[in-house]
Scaffold this motif. Structure first.
Motif, PDB file in Angstrom:
ATOM      1  N   TYR A  55      26.806  39.008  49.846  1.00 41.55           N
ATOM      2  CA  TYR A  55      26.527  37.600  49.620  1.00 41.55           C
ATOM      3  C   TYR A  55      27.199  36.790  50.731  1.00 41.55           C
ATOM      4  O   TYR A  55      28.362  37.016  51.073  1.00 41.55           O
ATOM      5  N   ALA A  56      26.471  35.825  51.282  1.00 36.27           N
ATOM      6  CA  ALA A  56      27.019  34.899  52.269  1.00 36.27           C
ATOM      7  C   ALA A  56      26.938  33.488  51.704  1.00 36.27           C
ATOM      8  O   ALA A  56      25.857  33.037  51.309  1.00 36.27           O
ATOM      9  N   ILE A  57      28.074  32.800  51.640  1.00 40.16           N
ATOM     10  CA  ILE A  57      28.112  31.443  51.101  1.00 40.16           C
ATOM     11  C   ILE A  57      28.415  30.479  52.245  1.00 40.16           C
ATOM     12  O   ILE A  57      29.414  30.644  52.954  1.00 40.16           O
ATOM     13  N   TRP A  58      27.564  29.479  52.398  1.00 36.75           N
ATOM     14  CA  TRP A  58      27.679  28.522  53.505  1.00 36.75           C
ATOM     15  C   TRP A  58      27.897  27.096  53.028  1.00 36.75           C
ATOM     16  O   TRP A  58      28.423  26.278  53.772  1.00 36.75           O
ATOM     17  N   ASP A  59      27.479  26.783  51.832  1.00 37.13           N
ATOM     18  CA  ASP A  59      27.661  25.430  51.328  1.00 37.13           C
ATOM     19  C   ASP A  59      29.115  25.239  50.889  1.00 37.13           C
ATOM     20  O   ASP A  59      29.654  26.045  50.114  1.00 37.13           O
ATOM     21  N   PRO A  60      29.784  24.168  51.349  1.00 37.22           N
ATOM     22  CA  PRO A  60      31.206  23.986  51.048  1.00 37.22           C
ATOM     23  C   PRO A  60      31.526  23.897  49.564  1.00 37.22           C
ATOM     24  O   PRO A  60      32.586  24.376  49.141  1.00 37.22           O
ATOM     25  N   THR A  61      30.649  23.287  48.752  1.00 34.34           N
ATOM     26  CA  THR A  61      30.970  23.170  47.337  1.00 34.34           C
ATOM     27  C   THR A  61      30.891  24.528  46.636  1.00 34.34           C
ATOM     28  O   THR A  61      31.663  24.802  45.708  1.00 34.34           O
ATOM     29  N   LEU A  62      29.984  25.383  47.083  1.00 44.36           N
ATOM     30  CA  LEU A  62      29.932  26.738  46.541  1.00 44.36           C
ATOM     31  C   LEU A  62      31.115  27.569  47.038  1.00 44.36           C
ATOM     32  O   LEU A  62      31.658  28.399  46.296  1.00 44.36           O
ATOM     33  N   ILE A  63      31.516  27.345  48.297  1.00 38.67           N
ATOM     34  CA  ILE A  63      32.701  28.024  48.820  1.00 38.67           C
ATOM     35  C   ILE A  63      33.927  27.635  48.005  1.00 38.67           C
ATOM     36  O   ILE A  63      34.748  28.486  47.635  1.00 38.67           O
ATOM     37  N   SER A  64      34.048  26.354  47.722  1.00 43.58           N
ATOM     38  CA  SER A  64      35.180  25.876  46.930  1.00 43.58           C
ATOM     39  C   SER A  64      35.206  26.548  45.559  1.00 43.58           C
ATOM     40  O   SER A  64      36.254  26.990  45.080  1.00 43.58           O
ATOM     41  N   ALA A  65      34.043  26.663  44.924  1.00 41.74           N
ATOM     42  CA  ALA A  65      33.963  27.331  43.622  1.00 41.74           C
ATOM     43  C   ALA A  65      34.339  28.801  43.743  1.00 41.74           C
ATOM     44  O   ALA A  65      35.029  29.361  42.877  1.00 41.74           O
ATOM     45  N   GLY A  66      33.906  29.445  44.830  1.00 44.67           N
ATOM     46  CA  GLY A  66      34.228  30.854  45.035  1.00 44.67           C
ATOM     47  C   GLY A  66      35.709  31.082  45.278  1.00 44.67           C
ATOM     48  O   GLY A  66      36.298  32.040  44.762  1.00 44.67           O
ATOM     49  N   LEU A  67      36.339  30.201  46.063  1.00 48.46           N
ATOM     50  CA  LEU A  67      37.760  30.348  46.354  1.00 48.46           C
ATOM     51  C   LEU A  67      38.610  30.150  45.106  1.00 48.46           C
ATOM     52  O   LEU A  67      39.709  30.723  44.991  1.00 48.46           O
ATOM     53  N   LYS A  68      38.119  29.351  44.185  1.00 41.84           N
ATOM     54  CA  LYS A  68      38.877  29.085  42.962  1.00 41.84           C
ATOM     55  C   LYS A  68      38.636  30.140  41.884  1.00 41.84           C
ATOM     56  O   LYS A  68      39.404  30.225  40.920  1.00 41.84           O
ATOM     57  N   SER A  69      37.570  30.918  42.022  1.00 40.52           N
ATOM     58  CA  SER A  69      37.212  31.881  40.986  1.00 40.52           C
ATOM     59  C   SER A  69      38.184  33.062  40.957  1.00 40.52           C
ATOM     60  O   SER A  69      38.439  33.699  41.977  1.00 40.52           O
ATOM     61  N   LYS A  70      38.694  33.378  39.792  1.00 28.43           N
ATOM     62  CA  LYS A  70      39.582  34.524  39.620  1.00 28.43           C
ATOM     63  C   LYS A  70      38.822  35.848  39.639  1.00 28.43           C
ATOM     64  O   LYS A  70      39.442  36.913  39.721  1.00 28.43           O
ATOM     65  N   ASN A  71      37.488  35.756  39.554  1.00 28.98           N
ATOM     66  CA  ASN A  71      36.682  36.977  39.552  1.00 28.98           C
ATOM     67  C   ASN A  71      36.327  37.461  40.955  1.00 28.98           C
ATOM     68  O   ASN A  71      35.731  38.516  41.111  1.00 28.98           O
ATOM     69  N   LEU A  72      36.685  36.670  41.955  1.00 26.89           N
ATOM     70  CA  LEU A  72      36.483  37.076  43.341  1.00 26.89           C
ATOM     71  C   LEU A  72      37.847  37.398  43.937  1.00 26.89           C
ATOM     72  O   LEU A  72      38.703  36.523  44.058  1.00 26.89           O
ATOM     73  N   SER A  73      38.051  38.654  44.288  1.00 25.99           N
ATOM     74  CA  SER A  73      39.382  39.125  44.680  1.00 25.99           C
ATOM     75  C   SER A  73      39.362  39.734  46.081  1.00 25.99           C
ATOM     76  O   SER A  73      38.374  40.354  46.494  1.00 25.99           O
ATOM     77  N   ASN A  74      40.483  39.561  46.805  1.00 28.78           N
ATOM     78  CA  ASN A  74      40.603  40.211  48.117  1.00 28.78           C
ATOM     79  C   ASN A  74      41.442  41.482  48.056  1.00 28.78           C
ATOM     80  O   ASN A  74      41.716  42.097  49.081  1.00 28.78           O
ATOM     81  N   VAL A  75      41.848  41.895  46.861  1.00 26.00           N
ATOM     82  CA  VAL A  75      42.623  43.131  46.726  1.00 26.00           C
ATOM     83  C   VAL A  75      41.867  44.346  47.264  1.00 26.00           C
ATOM     84  O   VAL A  75      42.452  45.191  47.947  1.00 26.00           O
ATOM     85  N   PRO A  76      40.557  44.497  46.989  1.00 28.65           N
ATOM     86  CA  PRO A  76      39.845  45.648  47.578  1.00 28.65           C
ATOM     87  C   PRO A  76      39.891  45.649  49.107  1.00 28.65           C
ATOM     88  O   PRO A  76      39.958  46.717  49.727  1.00 28.65           O
ATOM     89  N   GLN A  77      39.857  44.465  49.718  1.00 27.01           N
ATOM     90  CA  GLN A  77      39.938  44.409  51.173  1.00 27.01           C
ATOM     91  C   GLN A  77      41.333  44.823  51.654  1.00 27.01           C
ATOM     92  O   GLN A  77      41.469  45.519  52.662  1.00 27.01           O
ATOM     93  N   ILE A  78      42.352  44.399  50.925  1.00 26.17           N
ATOM     94  CA  ILE A  78      43.722  44.806  51.275  1.00 26.17           C
ATOM     95  C   ILE A  78      43.845  46.314  51.190  1.00 26.17           C
ATOM     96  O   ILE A  78      44.413  46.967  52.076  1.00 26.17           O
TER      97      ILE A  78
END
Length: 575
Positions: free
Chosen positions: A100-123
Motif C-alpha cells: 500500500y502507498a499512501i500519498w494524501d496527508p490526512t490518510l498519512i496522519s491517520a496511518g501514523l496514529k494507528s496502533k495497528n500499523l507497526s514498524n517492529v517487523p521492519q526493525i
C-alpha cells in the motif's frame, strides 16, 4: 529489397519452400498463443484486491516495474506516482504481492496514529543486516522479547529522555559548543588585515556538517575527553558514508566488504569508535545525555550482549545528526542566496526579536542601548534561542525554516499492517474509507504529501516561504489555507513516531542561522557574480531529508565579517 522469407529460402531461385512457408504462416499463431499465456499469467499472479482496499496500480513493466522504479527513484518514486495517478492512496503490485502507498496527508496522519500499523517487523528485518549484531544478539532482538524492547525504546525511553530538563541539558551543551565555534569564527587570525575579515568556506555542506556534528556529539556524549566523535575525527565522515549506504546495507547482500564496501567500512569505524565509550560505561558521566544513558541502560538491563551495544548504537548519532545537518544546510543555502531586501528583513527580525548585547559584562538600562553597543566591536553578543520565540518574533525566518522542511523532507515511513484496519482521511477528496489487509506493508510518503497541488497550489514545486505567512490569513479549507497547511505539513511524522528531538534540533539550527545573519555578509566563493543553488540528491527510503547531489564539491561561500562584529564573543541562552 528481399523479404525476410526470401532471405531464409533454401532454394537457389529464391522460391519459398513448403517448410519455410508453413513456418512463416505460423508466426501470428505463435504470437497469439504467447499473448494469451502472458495475459493468463498476469491474471493468475495479479494480487487479489478487495473492493474496499485502495485501487490497484499495475506497473508499466509487468510484475517488476514498480520495484525497478522504487530502487531507481527511491523516495521520489512516490512523489512521481502520486502526481501521475492523482490518487490519495493505492495498492501497488510488486511481483505477485502488493504494497500500500499512501500519498494524501490526512490518510498519512491517520496511518501514523494507528496502533495497528507497526514498524517492529521492519526493525526485525534490518537489525542484523544494518548493524551486524552477533548471532546471540540477533536471536534476542528478533524474538518477541526483542519486539517488546523495541516498543519500549521507541514509545517510552526515547521520548522521556528528550523531554523537560533532559532536553534542556542537551540543548545547553550544544549551544555552548556553538558559542565557541562562532566566537572563533568572529576572531580570525591577522586582526589588522582586511583580508582576514573574509572567511572562505569552500564547501558549505562540509562546514555545516562539521559544525553540527561537533555540537551534537558534545550534547550527546559529554566532555571532549570521552566524546567518541572528538576522540575519533574519522567518525564524522564515516557516519555520513554509512548513512549514504543504508539502503544497500539493509538488503543484507553477501560479502558486504565487496557489495557495500564504503558503508561496510564506515560501519566498522563507527562501532569501533563507540566501543570504549560503552565498554568503559562512560555514559554514567553526569554530563552525558539521558538520551544516551537511558538507551544503554535499557539494552544492558534486558540482556543484550555487551559486544552488540556499540553496534546497535551507531544508529543513535545517525538519529541525532543525519537529518538535522541537511536541513540546516538547505536553510543556509536559501537564506544566503535570497535577495538583499529579504536578507535585511531576516536580519531585522533576529536583531529585534532574539538579540541582546552585554558590553564588558555591564548591564544597560534598555535593549536599544545594548544593541547599539555592538557597533563598536568586541563585547558579548547574547541570543535568546527557542522554537516558540523564533516563531513569534521572527515570522519570516520561521517561514523559511518551514518551507525548507517542506521542500527537502522526503521521508517514507514504512509499516506493516498487524490486523485488518480501516483508514479514513479528511482531505479535499473527501473522507472515503480504505481497508488495509493484515500482513501487508504500507509506505506512507510524507514527501509526496508535501507536493500535492490540492493542498499547496500550482506553485508547490517552487521555494516560496511566504506561503506560510499567506496561509495564516486564509480562512476555510481551500488550497493554501491555514487548514490545508496544517493537514499537509508533516516533516516530523506523527502519532507515537512524532520526532521527539525536534526542539533540540531547532535550537541548534536557529543559533547558527541567526549568528550568520547578524555578523556576516555573504558572497559566492571565487568572485562569481550569481549564486548557483545546489541540486537535490536522491532521497533515500531510509532517512528523511534530502542531501545535496554532490556533497564533495559542495557550495562555496565567502563570509565577510560585518562592521562592528569582529572579535565578538557569542553566547546563546534558551528562551
Amino acid at each position: 529489397m528481399a523479404s525476410n522469407a526470401t532471405l531464409f529460402s533454401p532454394g537457389p531461385d529464391n522460391v519459398v519452400g513448403p517448410l519455410a512457408a508453413g513456418t512463416f504462416r505460423s508466426i501470428p499463431m505463435t504470437i497469439g498463443i504467447a499473448l494469451v499465456l502472458l495475459v493468463l499469467i498476469n491474471t493468475l499472479l495479479t494480487p487479489r484486491v478487495d473492493p474496499r482496499e485502495p485501487p490497484l496500480l499495475k506497473p508499466s513493466i509487468p510484475f517488476i516495474g514498480h520495484i525497478i522504479n522504487l530502487f531507481r527513484h527511491q523516495a521520489a518514486f512516490h512523489t512521481l506516482l502520486s502526481a501521475e495517478s492523482a490518487l490519495p492512496i493505492a495498492t501497488l503490485q510488486m511481483l505477485n504481492g502488493k504494497v500500500y502507498a499512501i500519498w494524501d496527508p490526512t490518510l498519512i496522519s491517520a496511518g501514523l496514529k494507528s496502533k495497528n500499523l507497526s514498524n517492529v517487523p521492519q526493525i526485525r528485518k534490518y537489525v542484523s543486516n544494518l548493524m551486524r549484531t552477533s548471532s546471540e544478539g540477533t536471536a534476542f532482538l528478533t524474538s518477541p522479547e526483542g519486539d517488546d524492547l523495541s516498543i519500549r525504546m521507541l514509545q517510552h525511553v526515547i521520548p522521556k529522555s528528550l523531554k523537560g530538563e533532559n532536553n534542556a541539558s542537551m540543548t545547553r551543551a550544544a549551544l555552548s559548543e556553538l558559542s565557541s565555534t562562532f566566537t572563533s569564527l568572529s576572531r580570525p587570525s591577522g586582526s589588522g588585515d582586511t583580508a582576514a575579515e573574509k572567511i572562505q568556506i569552500p564547501n558549505l555542506w562540509a562546514w555545516t556538517r562539521h559544525t553540527l556534528v561537533t555540537a551534537t556529539s558534545a550534547a550527546l556524549y559529554g566532555p571532549a575527553s570521552q566524546d567518541p566523535f572528538r576522540l575519533n575525527p574519522e567518525m564524522e565522515t564515516a557516519l555520513f558514508d554509512f548513512e549514504a549506504s543504508l539502503l544497500l546495507l539493509s538488503l543484507g547482500l553477501p560479502f558486504p566488504s565487496v557489495t557495500a564496501k564504503v558503508g561496510h567500512a564506515a560501519r566498522a569505524v563507527l562501532s569501533k569508535g563507540l566501543e570504549p565509550f560503552y565498554v568503559e560505561k562512560k555514559y554514567n558521566h553526569p554530563a552525558c545525555s539521558a538520551f544516551v544513558r537511558d538507551r544503554a541502560e535499557l539494552l544492558i538491563g534486558e540482556g543484550v550482549p555487551e559486544q552488540d551495544i556499540p553496534r546497535l548504537e551507531i544508529m543513535l548519532p545517525f538519529a541525532g545528526m543525519a537529518n538535522t545537518v541537511p536541513t540546516l544546510y538547505w536553510l543556509l543555502v536559501r537564506i544566503i542566496t535570497a535577495d538583499r531586501e529579504t536578507v535585511e528583513r531576516l536580519r531585522s527580525e533576529v536583531t529585534e526579536g532574539l538579540l541582546q548585547v552585554r558590553h564588558d559584562d555591564s548591564e544597560a538600562p534598555d535593549g536599544g542601548e545594548l544593541k547599539g553597543k555592538i557597533a563598536g566591536g568586541g563585547g558579548e553578543a547574547v541570543l535568546k534561542i527557542g522554537a516558540n520565540l523564533v516563531e513569534e518574533k521572527c515570522p519570516l525566518l520561521w517561514a523559511f525554516y518551514r518551507e525548507t522542511l517542506r521542500s527537502a523532507v522526503h521521508q517514507v515511513s514504512t509499516r506493516t499492517v498487524m490486523q485488518d484496519t480501516v483508514l479514513q482521511g479528511s482531505g479535499p477528496g473527501g473522507g472515503k474509507e480504505y481497508l488495509l489487509k493484515k500482513g501487508t506493508v504500507v509506505q506512507m510518503a510524507i514527501g509526496a504529501g508535501h507536493a500535492r497541488g490540492e493542498y499547496w497550489g500550482e506553485d508547490r514545486n517552487e521555494f516560496r516561504p511566504e506561503r506560510f505567512l499567506d496561509a495564516a490569513g486564509k480562512e476555510g479549507g481551500g488550497v493554501g489555507s491555514a487548514k490545508a497547511v496544517r493537514s499537509a505539513y508533516q516533516p516530523f511524522g506523527g502519532g507515537v513516531h512524532l520526532c521527539p528531538g525536534r526542539f533540540f534540533a531547532i535550537a541548534e539550527m536557529m543559533a547558527v542561522v541567526s549568528s550568520v545573519l547578524l555578523a556576516f555578509d555573504f558572497e559566492p566563493l571565487g568572485g562569481e557574480k550569481e549564486w548557483k543553488i545546489p541540486k537535490l540528491g536522491v532521497g533515500s527510503l531510509i532517512d528523511a531529508v534530502t542531501k545535496p547531489a554532490d556533497r564533495d564539491q559542495g557550495f562555496g561561500v565567502t563570509l565577510k565579517i560585518k562592521k562592528g562584529w569582529k572579535g565578538v564573543k557569542w553566547r546563546y541562552e534558551m528562551a
